[in-house]
Design an enzyme around this catalytic site. Structure first.
Site, PDB file in Angstrom:
ATOM      1  CB  THR A  77       5.278   2.235   0.415  1.00 14.79           C
ATOM      2  OG1 THR A  77       4.649   1.174  -0.511  1.00 14.79           O
ATOM      3  CG2 THR A  77       6.503   2.541  -0.539  1.00 14.79           C
ATOM      4  CG  PHE A 104       6.778   7.593  -1.875  1.00 13.79           C
ATOM      5  CD1 PHE A 104       5.789   6.745  -2.120  1.00 13.79           C
ATOM      6  CD2 PHE A 104       6.730   7.773  -0.140  1.00 13.79           C
ATOM      7  CE1 PHE A 104       4.784   6.408  -1.261  1.00 13.79           C
ATOM      8  CE2 PHE A 104       5.926   7.469   0.615  1.00 13.79           C
ATOM      9  CZ  PHE A 104       4.915   6.662   0.208  1.00 13.79           C
ATOM     10  N   GLY A 135       0.947  -1.282   0.008  1.00 12.51           N
ATOM     11  CA  GLY A 135       0.147   0.086   0.088  1.00 12.51           C
ATOM     12  C   GLY A 135       0.856   1.377  -0.078  1.00 12.51           C
ATOM     13  CB  CYS A 136       0.274   4.597  -1.381  1.00 10.28           C
ATOM     14  SG  CYS A 136      -1.468   5.109  -0.568  1.00 10.28           S
ATOM     15  CG  HIS A 137      -1.279   6.065   3.662  1.00  6.04           C
ATOM     16  ND1 HIS A 137      -0.586   7.230   3.612  1.00  6.04           N
ATOM     17  CD2 HIS A 137      -2.496   6.011   3.033  1.00  6.04           C
ATOM     18  CE1 HIS A 137      -1.906   8.032   3.326  1.00  6.04           C
ATOM     19  NE2 HIS A 137      -2.856   7.358   3.043  1.00  6.04           N
TER      20      HIS A 137
END
Length: 313
Positions: A120, A283, A116-118
């Site tokens: 990561t 990012f 997941g983005c968070h």
């Protein structure tokens, strides 16, 4: 040698479109495309899922599980961009920089769960410190994470880009205030922490880019390292990596959350002094936070250079 056949199930979503953007012009793969009129036809999808050597699932959780069940052979390999399989047995967590030899782990895997983005951003700073026993597993960690609105998918994008949006959309908005964000399970399990962090995600009025920050009291860390020493520890951990870099911010300057928008890299920025440290991951939520990471995993699974087709600016 035949080119590997690749299919994106859910190409019309934000993540799927971004994967397609990175793959569309590549000549080293054969990209299978579904007829637009049949993209919700289960039998047509099933045919392509089983014809492909590698499949990206860019679907809601339930649909991702259904798609896996449609695969009836032992050669189709899967990268799932949903939350469905990130802590599931039999699935490899797709964060290549966490493996000494990613080609022997992700490269050999049949099923890979894209982070997941968070998660990561959180794991990029936390995982190394826990694995090196510098950050205690029982540390009461807190984390906040700023994201652009593209992370909310088509509905949120339309909401923000509407000419009639409300005044609240012009300011940062804290969400997940029940403290049960869907990324918390993987954040805890993959990091090795005994408990998930108190996690505060924030969405703001810009398209893409993330700044995910953890906050540390140095006296509770092994050896009581200074912020500068934590920087050197993270530098050593990520030495030689192509998509993650580390720097120390000595001047106390501002960190724009969209600094790496459009890039598939991630940069860790360490700030602080002898007693306190913050580590911020900068990012793109659609890059290293989603589609860029998925393509990186695909490259490794196909035995290619991991940066092929990625944006490194």
């Amino acid at each position: 040698m035949n080119k590997p056949k690749v299919y994106i199930d859910g190409k019309e979503g934000t993540t799927g479109l971004q994967i397609y953007e990175r793959l569309g012009a590549r000549e080293d793969i054969d990209l299978l495309l579904i007829d637009e009129e049949k993209r919700k036809d289960v039998e047509e999808r099933k045919k392509l899922l089983n014809a492909a050597d590698l499949v990206f699932l860019c679907l809601p959780d339930a649909a991702a599980k259904e798609a896996v069940a449609l695969i009836e052979n032992d050669h189709t390999r899967v990268i799932d961009a949903s939350t469905a399989h990130r802590t599931a047995k039999g699935w490899v967590y797709g964060f290549p920089e966490f493996y000494r030899y990613p080609g022997e782990v992700i490269g050999q895997a049949a099923r890979v769960a894209n982070p997941g983005c968070h998660a990561t951003g959180f794991l990029s700073s936390t995982m190394p410190l826990v694995s090196l026993h510098i950050l205690p597993k029982d540390y009461p960690l807190t984390c906040y994470s700023l994201t652009g609105y593209s992370g909310g998918g088509k509905k949120m994008i339309a909401e923000y880009e509407s000419g009639e949006k409300g005044k609240d959309l012009y300011s940062p908005r804290i969400y997940g205030t029940n403290l049960r964000h869907k990324h918390l399970n993987e954040m805890r399990k993959i990091s090795g922490l005994d408990q998930p962090p108190v996690f505060c995600p924030v969405v703001d009025d810009y398209y893409k880019g993330m700044a995910t920050t953890i906050m540390l009291h140095n006296k509770y860390l092994l050896g009581q390292p200074t912020a500068k020493e934590i920087y050197h520890i993270l530098m050593a951990y990520y030495a030689g990596q192509k998509l993650i870099s580390v720097r120390y911010e000595e001047e106390g300057g501002m960190l724009p959350a969209n600094a790496l928008a459009g890039s598939d890299r991630l940069e860790l920025v360490v700030c602080g002094h002898e007693e306190q440290t913050i580590v911020t991951a900068l990012f793109d939520n659609l890059g290293k936070g989603a589609s860029g990471a998925a393509v990186q995993n695909m490259n490794i699974m196909l035995g290619l250079d991991e940066t092929t087709g990625l944006h490194l600016d």
